[in-house]
Design a protein around this motif. Structure first.
Motif, PDB file in Angstrom:
ATOM      1  N   LEU A  38       0.682  -1.599   0.063  1.00  0.00           N
ATOM      2  CA  LEU A  38      -0.050   0.035   0.433  1.00  0.00           C
ATOM      3  C   LEU A  38       1.150   1.384   0.199  1.00  0.00           C
ATOM      4  CD1 LEU A  38      -3.030  -0.997   2.863  1.00  0.00           C
ATOM      5  CD2 LEU A  38      -3.098  -1.107   0.062  1.00  0.00           C
ATOM      6  N   GLY A  39       2.396   0.875   0.579  1.00  0.00           N
ATOM      7  CA  GLY A  39       2.929   2.304   0.698  1.00  0.00           C
ATOM      8  C   GLY A  39       3.552   2.590   1.094  1.00  0.00           C
ATOM      9  N   PHE A  40       4.147   1.460   2.998  1.00  0.00           N
ATOM     10  CA  PHE A  40       4.471   1.824   3.508  1.00  0.00           C
ATOM     11  C   PHE A  40       5.472   1.373   3.963  1.00  0.00           C
ATOM     12  CE2 PHE A  40       0.108   2.090   5.347  1.00  0.00           C
ATOM     13  CZ  PHE A  40      -0.121   2.709   6.805  1.00  0.00           C
ATOM     14  N   ARG A  41       6.646   2.125   4.751  1.00  0.00           N
ATOM     15  CA  ARG A  41       7.898   1.158   4.693  1.00  0.00           C
ATOM     16  C   ARG A  41       8.146   1.638   6.097  1.00  0.00           C
ATOM     17  NH1 ARG A  41      11.539   5.760   6.863  1.00  0.00           N
ATOM     18  NH2 ARG A  41      10.662   7.427   6.908  1.00  0.00           N
ATOM     19  N   LEU A  42       9.048   0.212   6.789  1.00  0.00           N
ATOM     20  CA  LEU A  42       9.724  -0.091   7.550  1.00  0.00           C
ATOM     21  C   LEU A  42      10.256   1.164   8.343  1.00  0.00           C
ATOM     22  CD1 LEU A  42      10.224  -2.201   9.710  1.00  0.00           C
ATOM     23  CD2 LEU A  42      11.966  -3.203   8.628  1.00  0.00           C
ATOM     24  N   ARG A  43      10.347   1.794   9.422  1.00  0.00           N
ATOM     25  CA  ARG A  43      11.092   2.458  10.085  1.00  0.00           C
ATOM     26  C   ARG A  43      12.124   2.094  11.311  1.00  0.00           C
ATOM     27  NH1 ARG A  43      11.019   5.508  15.051  1.00  0.00           N
ATOM     28  NH2 ARG A  43      12.002   7.380  14.668  1.00  0.00           N
ATOM     29  N   ARG A  44      11.108   1.490  11.844  1.00  0.00           N
ATOM     30  CA  ARG A  44      12.058   0.517  13.482  1.00  0.00           C
ATOM     31  C   ARG A  44      11.626  -0.673  13.721  1.00  0.00           C
ATOM     32  NH1 ARG A  44      11.460   3.008  18.732  1.00  0.00           N
ATOM     33  NH2 ARG A  44       9.375   2.888  19.121  1.00  0.00           N
ATOM     34  N   THR A  45      12.463  -1.663  13.908  1.00  0.00           N
ATOM     35  CA  THR A  45      11.439  -2.604  14.801  1.00  0.00           C
ATOM     36  C   THR A  45      11.603  -1.963  16.281  1.00  0.00           C
ATOM     37  OG1 THR A  45      13.634  -3.371  15.541  1.00  0.00           O
ATOM     38  CG2 THR A  45      12.908  -4.069  13.515  1.00  0.00           C
ATOM     39  N   THR A  46      10.597  -2.672  17.228  1.00  0.00           N
ATOM     40  CA  THR A  46      10.686  -2.541  18.739  1.00  0.00           C
ATOM     41  C   THR A  46       9.649  -3.668  18.987  1.00  0.00           C
ATOM     42  OG1 THR A  46       8.722  -0.677  20.111  1.00  0.00           O
ATOM     43  CG2 THR A  46       7.461  -1.550  18.075  1.00  0.00           C
ATOM     44  N   ALA A  47       9.343  -3.309  20.511  1.00  0.00           N
ATOM     45  CA  ALA A  47       8.336  -4.102  21.089  1.00  0.00           C
ATOM     46  C   ALA A  47       7.548  -3.775  21.910  1.00  0.00           C
ATOM     47  CB  ALA A  47       9.913  -4.448  22.691  1.00  0.00           C
ATOM     48  N   PHE A  48       6.648  -5.137  22.045  1.00  0.00           N
ATOM     49  CA  PHE A  48       5.587  -4.682  22.359  1.00  0.00           C
ATOM     50  C   PHE A  48       5.541  -5.726  23.889  1.00  0.00           C
ATOM     51  CE2 PHE A  48       3.588  -4.793  18.284  1.00  0.00           C
ATOM     52  CZ  PHE A  48       3.601  -3.335  17.632  1.00  0.00           C
ATOM     53  N   LEU A  49       5.523  -5.026  24.909  1.00  0.00           N
ATOM     54  CA  LEU A  49       5.675  -5.788  26.512  1.00  0.00           C
ATOM     55  C   LEU A  49       4.621  -5.270  27.076  1.00  0.00           C
ATOM     56  CD1 LEU A  49       8.097  -6.847  27.957  1.00  0.00           C
ATOM     57  CD2 LEU A  49       8.151  -4.375  29.152  1.00  0.00           C
ATOM     58  N   ALA A  50       4.443  -6.424  28.010  1.00  0.00           N
ATOM     59  CA  ALA A  50       3.315  -6.622  29.142  1.00  0.00           C
ATOM     60  C   ALA A  50       3.866  -7.135  30.198  1.00  0.00           C
ATOM     61  CB  ALA A  50       2.178  -6.547  28.785  1.00  0.00           C
ATOM     62  N   ALA A  51       3.454  -6.361  31.420  1.00  0.00           N
ATOM     63  CA  ALA A  51       4.058  -6.359  32.645  1.00  0.00           C
ATOM     64  C   ALA A  51       3.195  -5.885  34.232  1.00  0.00           C
ATOM     65  CB  ALA A  51       5.073  -5.558  32.873  1.00  0.00           C
ATOM     66  N   ARG A  52       3.186  -7.654  34.419  1.00  0.00           N
ATOM     67  CA  ARG A  52       2.242  -7.243  36.146  1.00  0.00           C
ATOM     68  C   ARG A  52       3.119  -6.697  37.241  1.00  0.00           C
ATOM     69  NH1 ARG A  52      -2.277  -9.392  35.696  1.00  0.00           N
ATOM     70  NH2 ARG A  52      -1.897 -11.378  34.212  1.00  0.00           N
ATOM     71  N   ALA A  53       2.400  -5.974  37.555  1.00  0.00           N
ATOM     72  CA  ALA A  53       2.057  -4.611  39.329  1.00  0.00           C
ATOM     73  C   ALA A  53       3.062  -5.914  40.080  1.00  0.00           C
ATOM     74  CB  ALA A  53       2.257  -3.596  39.225  1.00  0.00           C
ATOM     75  N   PRO A  54       3.621  -5.801  41.161  1.00  0.00           N
ATOM     76  CA  PRO A  54       3.574  -6.565  42.486  1.00  0.00           C
ATOM     77  C   PRO A  54       2.392  -6.539  43.314  1.00  0.00           C
ATOM     78  CG  PRO A  54       5.038  -4.605  42.507  1.00  0.00           C
ATOM     79  CD  PRO A  54       4.355  -4.988  41.412  1.00  0.00           C
ATOM     80  N   GLU A  55       1.826  -6.934  43.813  1.00  0.00           N
ATOM     81  CA  GLU A  55       0.482  -7.509  44.839  1.00  0.00           C
ATOM     82  C   GLU A  55       0.538  -7.101  45.417  1.00  0.00           C
ATOM     83  OE1 GLU A  55      -2.030  -8.858  43.765  1.00  0.00           O
ATOM     84  OE2 GLU A  55      -1.753  -9.879  42.162  1.00  0.00           O
ATOM     85  N   HIS A  56       2.316  -6.429  46.757  1.00  0.00           N
ATOM     86  CA  HIS A  56       2.582  -5.747  47.410  1.00  0.00           C
ATOM     87  C   HIS A  56       3.131  -4.884  47.144  1.00  0.00           C
ATOM     88  CE1 HIS A  56       0.325  -8.585  49.695  1.00  0.00           C
ATOM     89  NE2 HIS A  56       0.947  -9.526  48.798  1.00  0.00           N
ATOM     90  N   LEU A  57       2.950  -3.009  46.869  1.00  0.00           N
ATOM     91  CA  LEU A  57       3.405  -2.927  46.954  1.00  0.00           C
ATOM     92  C   LEU A  57       4.469  -2.543  48.120  1.00  0.00           C
ATOM     93  CD1 LEU A  57       0.974  -0.243  44.926  1.00  0.00           C
ATOM     94  CD2 LEU A  57       2.974  -2.491  44.013  1.00  0.00           C
ATOM     95  N   THR A  58       5.754  -1.489  47.437  1.00  0.00           N
ATOM     96  CA  THR A  58       7.410  -0.775  48.264  1.00  0.00           C
ATOM     97  C   THR A  58       6.589   0.810  48.591  1.00  0.00           C
ATOM     98  OG1 THR A  58       8.625  -0.448  46.265  1.00  0.00           O
ATOM     99  CG2 THR A  58       8.808  -2.510  47.633  1.00  0.00           C
ATOM    100  N   GLN A  59       6.778   0.957  49.221  1.00  0.00           N
ATOM    101  CA  GLN A  59       7.180   2.415  49.772  1.00  0.00           C
ATOM    102  C   GLN A  59       7.293   3.232  48.103  1.00  0.00           C
ATOM    103  OE1 GLN A  59       8.552   4.505  53.400  1.00  0.00           O
ATOM    104  NE2 GLN A  59       8.052   5.846  53.477  1.00  0.00           N
ATOM    105  N   THR A  60       6.609   4.356  47.862  1.00  0.00           N
ATOM    106  CA  THR A  60       7.276   5.348  46.931  1.00  0.00           C
ATOM    107  C   THR A  60       7.239   6.810  47.151  1.00  0.00           C
ATOM    108  OG1 THR A  60       5.047   5.541  46.548  1.00  0.00           O
ATOM    109  CG2 THR A  60       5.992   3.672  45.352  1.00  0.00           C
ATOM    110  N   ARG A  61       7.281   7.666  46.426  1.00  0.00           N
ATOM    111  CA  ARG A  61       7.254   8.650  46.646  1.00  0.00           C
ATOM    112  C   ARG A  61       6.618   9.414  46.537  1.00  0.00           C
ATOM    113  NH1 ARG A  61      10.340  11.592  41.622  1.00  0.00           N
ATOM    114  NH2 ARG A  61       8.950  10.089  40.629  1.00  0.00           N
TER     115      ARG A  61
END
Length: 240
Positions: free
Chosen positions: A212-235
């Protein structure tokens, strides 16, 4: 070929949420995300540090899953990686963009049908409010929605084409190509440049986009991650 600055596409969700989509942004510290019923994408700063990951965890909530484009740097050990998939980013490099006489605008009233089509075809994330990110077009036969495509991420000067899908009963008719070109026409009419993402292993889609007329610009990554159930103290950083 595009004259827009391609560098904003290195972190497209962040560029969108600090630009044209800033009104959607939920923020904690340097971390941004879309509302969870609009888009799953969360945007980290380049080179996130431990404080940024703490803010991600607090913003997402204990045990919540987050989705990232092209994450750079190390993910904390207490996060569970749930998806790590190679992808490609492609840009308009001479699309024959044009309106389609059969394409009709889709809006909030069409969302139940759109969600049903997405469930059958699995083009990628599409949620109850995704339609708010930009115009969507569909093709109906006998009043039934059988194909659609629309806009998602919107970095300055660029708009991503997404949710391209066709019901299995109508595949092979070129409907996806027609809708891509019709959506691209609307993007071009605003003076912006179309781009898109797909899985690096989806060679059939990549060949179609190149034809159709697209060109490849770059490779990338699709990432998913799950947060810990018990959060440590944050700012102590306010959410806005």
């Amino acid at each position: 070929m595009s004259t827009s600055d391609e560098r904003v596409l290195d972190n497209p969700a962040r560029a969108a949420l600090t630009g044209p989509h800033a009104h959607f942004a939920e923020r904690r510290g340097r971390v941004l995300r879309y509302p969870v019923d609009v888009s799953p994408w969360l945007a980290l700063p380049d080179g996130p540090d431990a404080d940024d990951w703490a803010d991600v965890a607090t913003l997402a909530g204990p045990g919540a899953e987050i989705t990232l484009f092209g994450c750079r740097g190390q993910i904390p050990d207490d996060w569970e990686i749930t998806l790590d998939m190679d992808g490609v980013q492609m840009l308009d490099d001479g699309l024959a963009a044009a309106p389609d006489p059969e394409a009709v605008p889709l809006g909030p009233a069409d969302v139940p049908e759109m969600l049903d089509l997405v469930a059958r075809t699995r083009p990628g994330p599409f949620l109850p409010r995704t339609v708010e990110l930009g115009p969507y077009l569909g093709i109906r036969r006998g009043g039934v929605l059988i194909a659609m495509a629309g806009e998602r991420l919107h970095p300055p000067g660029w708009t991503e084409i997404s949710a391209v899908c066709t019901d299995p009963s109508a595949r092979g008719e070129g409907l996806a190509s027609r809708l891509i070109l019709a959506v691209a026409h609307g993007i071009r009419e605003r003076g912006e440049t179309p781009f898109l993402h797909t899985g690096a292993g989806n060679t059939t889609a990549i060949r179609l986009y190149e034809s159709l007329g697209f060109r490849l610009r770059r490779t990338t990554a699709f990432l998913a991650a799950r947060a810990p159930e018990h959060l440590t103290q944050t700012r102590s950083v306010g959410v806005s």
